[in-house]
Motif scaffolding. Structure first.
Motif, PDB file in Angstrom:
ATOM      1  N   ARG A  23       0.376   4.215   1.313  1.00 36.58           N
ATOM      2  CA  ARG A  23       0.699   4.841   2.640  1.00 36.58           C
ATOM      3  C   ARG A  23       1.479   4.179   2.967  1.00 36.58           C
ATOM      4  O   ARG A  23       2.658   4.964   4.149  1.00 36.58           O
ATOM      5  CB  ARG A  23      -0.574   4.242   3.118  1.00 36.58           C
ATOM      6  CG  ARG A  23      -2.268   5.442   2.799  1.00 36.58           C
ATOM      7  CD  ARG A  23      -3.859   5.224   3.117  1.00 36.58           C
ATOM      8  NE  ARG A  23      -3.743   3.776   2.764  1.00 36.58           N
ATOM      9  CZ  ARG A  23      -4.985   3.132   3.100  1.00 36.58           C
ATOM     10  NH1 ARG A  23      -5.938   3.919   4.064  1.00 36.58           N
ATOM     11  NH2 ARG A  23      -4.940   1.872   2.520  1.00 36.58           N
ATOM     12  N   LYS A  34       2.545  -0.049   9.911  1.00 37.91           N
ATOM     13  CA  LYS A  34       1.730   0.492   8.904  1.00 37.91           C
ATOM     14  C   LYS A  34       0.307  -0.337   8.389  1.00 37.91           C
ATOM     15  O   LYS A  34      -1.059  -0.330   7.795  1.00 37.91           O
ATOM     16  CB  LYS A  34       2.486   1.520   8.437  1.00 37.91           C
ATOM     17  CG  LYS A  34       1.323   2.793   7.010  1.00 37.91           C
ATOM     18  CD  LYS A  34       0.788   3.635   8.426  1.00 37.91           C
ATOM     19  CE  LYS A  34       0.411   4.232   8.044  1.00 37.91           C
ATOM     20  NZ  LYS A  34      -0.648   4.682   8.609  1.00 37.91           N
ATOM     21  N   ASP A  58       1.018  -1.102   0.513  1.00 40.55           N
ATOM     22  CA  ASP A  58       0.451  -0.205   0.063  1.00 40.55           C
ATOM     23  C   ASP A  58       0.789   1.302  -0.341  1.00 40.55           C
ATOM     24  O   ASP A  58       2.207   1.361   0.582  1.00 40.55           O
ATOM     25  CB  ASP A  58      -0.852  -0.034   1.286  1.00 40.55           C
ATOM     26  CG  ASP A  58      -2.510   0.658   1.499  1.00 40.55           C
ATOM     27  OD1 ASP A  58      -1.771   2.662   1.268  1.00 40.55           O
ATOM     28  OD2 ASP A  58      -3.593   0.548   0.971  1.00 40.55           O
ATOM     29  N   ILE A  86      -3.674  -0.211   8.942  1.00 43.42           N
ATOM     30  CA  ILE A  86      -4.469  -0.242   8.295  1.00 43.42           C
ATOM     31  C   ILE A  86      -5.689  -1.395   7.565  1.00 43.42           C
ATOM     32  O   ILE A  86      -7.144  -0.845   7.783  1.00 43.42           O
ATOM     33  CB  ILE A  86      -4.048   0.640   6.759  1.00 43.42           C
ATOM     34  CG1 ILE A  86      -3.037   1.630   6.786  1.00 43.42           C
ATOM     35  CG2 ILE A  86      -4.635   1.041   5.678  1.00 43.42           C
ATOM     36  CD1 ILE A  86      -2.366   1.847   5.835  1.00 43.42           C
ATOM     37  N   GLN A 137      -8.426  -1.016  10.309  1.00 48.07           N
ATOM     38  CA  GLN A 137      -9.117  -0.403  10.080  1.00 48.07           C
ATOM     39  C   GLN A 137     -10.181  -0.008   8.986  1.00 48.07           C
ATOM     40  O   GLN A 137     -11.246   0.117   8.895  1.00 48.07           O
ATOM     41  CB  GLN A 137      -8.682   1.859   9.841  1.00 48.07           C
ATOM     42  CG  GLN A 137      -7.825   2.552  11.411  1.00 48.07           C
ATOM     43  CD  GLN A 137      -7.208   3.446  10.246  1.00 48.07           C
ATOM     44  OE1 GLN A 137      -6.617   3.345   9.419  1.00 48.07           O
ATOM     45  NE2 GLN A 137      -6.231   3.657  11.491  1.00 48.07           N
ATOM     46  N   GLU A 138      -9.752  -0.774   8.114  1.00 49.54           N
ATOM     47  CA  GLU A 138     -10.364  -1.361   6.756  1.00 49.54           C
ATOM     48  C   GLU A 138     -11.329  -2.483   6.427  1.00 49.54           C
ATOM     49  O   GLU A 138     -11.479  -2.375   5.673  1.00 49.54           O
ATOM     50  CB  GLU A 138      -9.451  -0.793   5.646  1.00 49.54           C
ATOM     51  CG  GLU A 138      -8.892   0.961   6.117  1.00 49.54           C
ATOM     52  CD  GLU A 138      -8.486   1.635   4.542  1.00 49.54           C
ATOM     53  OE1 GLU A 138      -8.101   0.523   3.673  1.00 49.54           O
ATOM     54  OE2 GLU A 138      -7.626   2.110   4.537  1.00 49.54           O
TER      55      GLU A 138
END
Lengths: 127, 384
Positions: B17, B250, B15, B254, B257-258
């Motif tokens: 990010r 990280k 990703d 993510i 959260q997703e």
């Protein structure tokens, strides 16, 4: 699997796919391989009055190499007499198609299909 | 469409990010995280400890110290099995695994077998679920470890982790799970296990990083596989790769959260894909468990057509097959075999994996292309 262009040509546009009438005494049929092994080739030949293969058809369940080997060998045996057709070796097929070594068995299967169809034709005709 | 990636069980793209978070740690914050006597080392250590907490949070570990960074799930699985086996060998020599574990668990098991350990492989049902009764029977007083994957990588079946956990707790045997295909996709509970393996590149993190959760209370003891400076509480020596650890952290943040939104999206993709396939093709069989599976993984067998030949017909679509023809050893998938799937259907199988960057258009296109190629190949199949 990385295949040569010659394999991909025949995979994309296989020659002589189909079947012939098994009741015709001039037709020899062979089914080689096994579904459980992932390769089955059905190959049929029609022999004319001069003893030449006038038509060859195949159907294949298998990988790209199996399809290409079957297509190639039907192309090669058409117009040949039975002795010459029998003389085609699997190495010739494997070499022409640049088959990866792990796929050599597909060319072996194609050779077996041809000799099997010839044997069947001869048995049917008492030769 | 030129190229479509539908092989998210094999690996995932990093990703962006995640990449952004990692970049400074290559050349700016390059300090050795174990050189805590200067500021640069301490900043690297801080970044790693943050990542450790992010991993811990995603899997519900109570203490970040329970996360041991490794080079990936293969190393984590090796550390779990070899580490427990060596440390607890005086107690017993039996290790219970399932027949459909990833190669890195199976091969570690075989290596331990050559050292005198006893490896028991528990069979699975047609849906790929381990036989709990046999598992329970196999956990005798010589058993020191049970290792069963949370989600199978080929068919996506979710194993009954709670039940296995209960059996292990009741019998006082350590329980390890390879959760490489589960973490970040479904809720996993570290507290249900003693050891859990995690992979970075399956969850949009970088390749070359993973982790092993090792429970602290009660403390799970294991022998290290790598010896050296005694990093990672002595369980895994070697300087930690700060950018990779940060990336895994990280990626976990993510994913946490997703996860819920992603599950819904992937479920929709799966349904849409299967509808096109089943509406247009007969004799297609779904391999796996219809109820207990991760949404992003579909494994299908197309009767009468060999898997590799399907893949050749859709060169722009990246998927994988359980056919022997796609492997170097010419053996069909051992996972499908363990599930008693007919050999010819194992050769006819495809695994399609949807993920974070899959689009509706890609799903529709892939389904239509597969229908077209299967129809074409069936016309030339002697088995159809």
């Amino acid at each position: 699997m990385e295949y040569s262009e010659k394999v991909m040509e025949r995979y994309n546009n296989p020659q002589n796919v189909g079947g012939l009438d098994d009741n015709d005494k001039n037709v020899g049929t062979a089914v080689v391989g096994a579904p459980s092994c992932g390769d089955v080739i059905k190959l049929q030949i029609k022999v004319d009055e001069r003893g030449k293969i006038s038509e060859a058809k195949f159907k294949a369940f298998g990988c790209g190499a199996a399809i290409a080997s079957s297509s190639l060998i039907t192309e090669w045996i058409q117009g040949k007499n039975l002795a010459d057709a029998c003389g085609i070796r699997n190495q010739d097929v494997a070499e022409y198609l640049s088959l990866p070594p792990v796929k050599a068995h597909c060319s072996v299967l194609a050779e077996e299909a041809v000799s099997g169809a010839i044997k069947n034709y001869k048995e049917k005709n008492g030769i | 469409m030129s190229e479509i990636y539908l092989d998210y069980q094999a690996t995932t793209p990093c990703d962006s990010r995640v990449v952004d978070e990692m970049l400074p740690y290559f050349n700016e914050e390059f300090g050795n995280p174990h050189s805590v006597n200067h500021a640069m080392g301490r900043r690297a250590k801080e970044a790693i400890e943050k990542a450790r907490s992010q991993v811990a949070e995603l899997i519900g570990a109570t203490d970040p110290k329970e996360i041991i960074f490794t080079s990936g799930a293969t190393e984590a699985n090796n550390l779990a099995l070899q580490g427990v086996a060596r440390f607890h060998r005086a107690k017993g020599k039996r290790i219970v695994i399932s027949e459909i574990e990833h190669k890195c668990v199976l091969e570690t098991g075989y290596a331990l077998e050559r050292e005198g350990f006893e490896i028991i492989k528990i069979p699975v049902s047609k849906k790929g679920v381990v036989d709990l009764r046999l598992l329970e029977e196999s956990v005798n007083d010589r058993a020191i470890l049970v290792s069963v994957m949370t989600v199978n990588n080929e068919v996506g079946t979710i194993q009954p982790i709670e039940e296995i956990s209960d059996i292990c707790r009741q019998k006082g045997v350590l329980f390890h799970t390879d959760a490489a295909q589960a973490v970040g996709k479904i809720t996993v509970e570290a507290s249900r296990t003693d050891l859990m393996s995690i992979s970075g590149h399956k969850i949009y993190g970088p390749k070359g990083i993973g982790a092993l959760y090792v429970q602290l209370k009660p403390r799970v003891r294991l022998s290290p596989v790598l010896f050296g400076g005694g990093q990672e509480r002595g369980m895994r020596s070697g300087t930690l790769p700060t950018p990779l650890c940060v990336g895994l952290g990280k990626a976990c943040e993510i994913a946490g959260q997703e996860m819920e939104n992603e599950q819904a999206r992937l479920t929709e993709f799966r349904e849409c894909f299967l509808k096109t396939i089943f509406d247009n093709l007969k004799k297609v069989y779904l391999n796996g468990d219809v109820e207990h599976h991760i949404p992003g993984c579909v494994n299908l067998s197309f009767d009468g057509v060999e898997g590799e030949s399907i893949m050749l017909g859709i060169p722009g679509i990246c998927i994988s097959s359980g056919s022997a023809c796609t492997s170097e050893i010419l053996e069909p998938s051992y996972v499908l075999k363990a599930m008693s799937i007919r050999d010819d259907l194992a050769h006819s199988s495809l695994r399609i994996g949807f993920g974070r960057f899959t689009t509706n258009e890609e799903v529709a296109y892939a389904a239509n292309q597969i229908v077209e190629v299967v129809n074409k190949l069936r016309e030339m199949s002697p088995l159809w």
